[in-house]
Write an enzyme that holds these catalytic residues in place. Structure first.
Site, mmCIF file in Angstrom:
data_model
loop_
_atom_site.group_PDB
_atom_site.id
_atom_site.type_symbol
_atom_site.label_atom_id
_atom_site.label_comp_id
_atom_site.label_asym_id
_atom_site.label_seq_id
_atom_site.Cartn_x
_atom_site.Cartn_y
_atom_site.Cartn_z
ATOM 1 N N GLY A 9 17.436 -63.985 17.307
ATOM 2 C CA GLY A 9 18.284 -63.511 18.397
ATOM 3 C C GLY A 9 19.332 -64.498 18.874
ATOM 4 O O GLY A 9 20.124 -64.175 19.750
ATOM 5 N N ARG A 41 7.758 -68.387 6.761
ATOM 6 C CA ARG A 41 6.599 -69.080 7.335
ATOM 7 C C ARG A 41 5.512 -68.042 7.607
ATOM 8 O O ARG A 41 5.760 -66.849 7.513
ATOM 9 C CB ARG A 41 6.988 -69.731 8.677
ATOM 10 C CG ARG A 41 7.452 -68.705 9.693
ATOM 11 C CD ARG A 41 7.554 -69.221 11.111
ATOM 12 N NE ARG A 41 7.741 -68.139 12.045
ATOM 13 C CZ ARG A 41 8.885 -67.517 12.301
ATOM 14 N NH1 ARG A 41 9.981 -67.897 11.674
ATOM 15 N NH2 ARG A 41 8.949 -66.520 13.156
HETATM 16 C C1 MV4 Z 1 20.314 -56.234 15.256
HETATM 17 C C2 MV4 Z 1 20.191 -55.295 16.310
HETATM 18 C C3 MV4 Z 1 20.936 -54.131 16.214
HETATM 19 N N1 MV4 Z 1 21.759 -53.932 15.163
HETATM 20 N N2 MV4 Z 1 21.144 -55.985 14.236
HETATM 21 C C4 MV4 Z 1 17.557 -59.586 17.211
HETATM 22 C C5 MV4 Z 1 16.825 -60.702 16.572
HETATM 23 C C6 MV4 Z 1 17.314 -60.799 15.179
HETATM 24 N N3 MV4 Z 1 16.211 -61.000 14.290
HETATM 25 C C7 MV4 Z 1 18.013 -59.520 14.909
HETATM 26 N N4 MV4 Z 1 18.131 -58.839 16.168
HETATM 27 C C8 MV4 Z 1 18.774 -57.650 16.260
HETATM 28 N N5 MV4 Z 1 19.633 -57.372 15.247
HETATM 29 C C9 MV4 Z 1 21.839 -54.849 14.193
HETATM 30 N N6 MV4 Z 1 22.671 -54.626 13.162
HETATM 31 C C10 MV4 Z 1 19.308 -55.555 17.332
HETATM 32 C C11 MV4 Z 1 18.600 -56.751 17.321
HETATM 33 C C12 MV4 Z 1 17.678 -56.926 18.409
HETATM 34 C C13 MV4 Z 1 16.292 -56.911 18.180
HETATM 35 C C14 MV4 Z 1 15.745 -56.780 16.897
HETATM 36 C C15 MV4 Z 1 14.385 -56.774 16.697
HETATM 37 C C16 MV4 Z 1 13.548 -56.911 17.778
HETATM 38 C C17 MV4 Z 1 14.047 -57.046 19.038
HETATM 39 C C18 MV4 Z 1 15.424 -57.051 19.265
HETATM 40 C C19 MV4 Z 1 15.929 -57.199 20.567
HETATM 41 C C20 MV4 Z 1 17.274 -57.214 20.768
HETATM 42 C C21 MV4 Z 1 18.155 -57.101 19.690
#
Ligand code: MV4
Length: 435
Positions: A151, A278
């Site tokens: 994030g 990991r």
């Molecule tokens: C995103 C998304 C929406 N659309 N990518 C947040 C952490 C990182 N690993 C990727 N994340 C996100 N990527 C796209 N194209 C929304 C998030 C995201 C999120 C993803 C998984 C679990 C919790 C989240 C909380 C906020 C935003």
């Protein structure tokens, strides 16, 4: 403590490292030897590569398990281990370095037939390229740091007027946080579910997957509840996606444990986003449904054993769920370090508690607030929830605040019971004090 559990079962002697804040921690007591590596500040102890390596050399260890967090995905650390003839229990430095470049991981997954979120082919060269890409994939879009993860270094852009400033702040943030300004772009998925596949690879090119975990119950990128299998994935989706994941990781020669993360959109389409190289906090839910001890597997794979020998034949069965019991206010999520006065863990059928906490233990303010993982297993999801509910009722922690009251509420939420949720689920439990 989890690694010590695995080593004791394998007949392997252990050395704990600890900071001055953790002098009385249980891993220090239960390891065969323990070495203090510095003051409480993690940059001077748990993240201090020369200190960790010195402790390893003094005690003449064969291998280091890096746990999760701290140095677990640090390619330089893995490289120093190799140079010091110490086995780093994880994928090698080259793979760690590669996994750190998210845009590259996207291309590799895509090449192996895994669907990735529609987005840029690679790094966005300049603002004009960013504008052109966004027009092609259509707003809203998200700009992500190539070196980011968890994030950090992300910017959502809802229209072209926002793009120039979002592009430059994302690049600046990426430079500040990771020392590399590179960013790429994806279509922004508004209300995703977060689903991840557990994989294991050996040193001879073989990779398997152990099913998926649903990790949508989170707040500010801190997961609170995870489960396996995901209520949103069909057997057919699991089989197809799993096969592509294996194909992709075999192509790059992935070894050890890893996690491949996906987002599922409102229509049920599932897209790769990134990979973690990991073991993860939530690994126990996969252990409960597969019967595979992932930490023992990591250690044996690092020692050069073959996958067929390490995991043999396993079949997934039942349903497992983990509640992360954090030392924090259940309403505001503000950390609540301090001395635990009462610590009564639940047990009985289908309950596992992974913890290093106990009555009279002090939770220091310096590190992560995780104090215990409460894991429930049942033949079915409803049985698993029923066990989690009664275990949460009988888990007594006094002296500090914990997330238990919030988790009790979630176990009684009808939408949660029906498996109807996404990554915004916890918003309904947020209070104004939480911001
Ligand atoms: C995103 C998304 C929406 N659309 N990518 C947040 C952490 C990182 N690993 C990727 N994340 C996100 N990527 C796209 N194209 C929304 C998030 C995201 C999120 C993803 C998984 C679990 C919790 C989240 C909380 C906020 C935003």
């Amino acid at each position: 403590m989890r690694v010590i559990d695995a080593c004791k079962e394998l007949g392997i002697a252990t050395v704990a490292v600890y900071s001055e804040a953790d002098r009385n921690a249980l891993h220090v007591r239960f390891a065969d030897e323990a070495v203090c590596i510095g003051p409480p500040k993690s940059s001077e102890s748990y993240l201090n590569i020369p200190q960790v390596i010195s402790a390893a050399e003094i005690t003449n260890v064969d291998a280091i398990h890096p746990g999760y967090g701290f140095l677990s995905e640090n390619a330089n650390f893995a490289e120093v281990c190799e140079a010091s003839h110490i086995t780093f229990i994880g994928p090698g430095p080259d793979l760690l370095r590669m996994r750190g470049e998210k845009d590259q991981a996207r291309r590799e997954m895509s090449a192996a037939g895994v669907a990735v979120v529609p987005g840029s082919e690679g790094i966005l060269a300049d603002e004009a390229a960013a504008l052109a890409e966004a027009a092609r994939i259509r707003y809203p879009v998200i700009v992500k740091a190539s070196a980011g993860g968890g994030g950090r270094g992300m910017r959502v852009v809802r229209g072209e007027e926002e793009l120039p400033s979002a592009f430059s702040t994302a690049r600046n943030e990426a430079q500040q946080a990771f020392g590399v300004p590179d960013v790429y772009m994806e279509k922004f998925i508004e209300r995703p579910r977060h689903i991840e596949f557990q994989v294991l690879g050996d040193k001879y090119g073989r990779v398997i997957h152990l099913g998926e975990r649903e990790c949508s119950i989170q707040r500010r990128h801190q997961k609170l509840i995870e489960e396996s299998p995901s209520p949103a994935i069909s057997a057919k989706q699991r089989e197809e996606l799993g096969a592509h994941v294996i194909e992709a990781l075999q192509q790059v020669g992935y070894s050890s444990a890893g996690t491949v993360e996906f987002l599922m959109d409102e229509d049920g389409s599932i897209y790769f986003i990134e990979m973690n190289a990991r073991i993860q906090v939530e690994h126990p839910v996969t252990e409960m449904v597969t019967g595979v001890d992932l930490i023992k597997s990591q250690i044996r794979l690092a020692a050069g054993e073959k996958l067929g020998n390490v995991v043999g034949n396993f079949t997934s069965h039942g349903h497992a769920m983990e509640c992360r019991i954090n030392a924090e206010d259940p309403d505001t999520f503000v950390p609540s370090p301090g001395r635990i006065s009462v610590f009564r863990t639940p047990g009985g059928p289908g309950i596992r508690v992974d913890t290093a906490a106990h009555a009279d233990a002090v939770i220091p303010p310096y590190y992560d607030s995780l104090v215990a993982k409460l894991i429930a297993f049942g033949d079915t999801r409803p049985e698993c929830i029923a066990r989690m509910r009664r275990a949460l009722e009988m888990f007594v922690v006094e002296g500090i605040k914990t997330s238990i009251p919030l988790q009790r509420k979630i176990m009684n939420d009808p939408d949660f019971a029906e498996g109807r949720f996404d990554t915004h689920f916890l918003d309904r439990y947020a209070t104004s004090a939480a911001g």
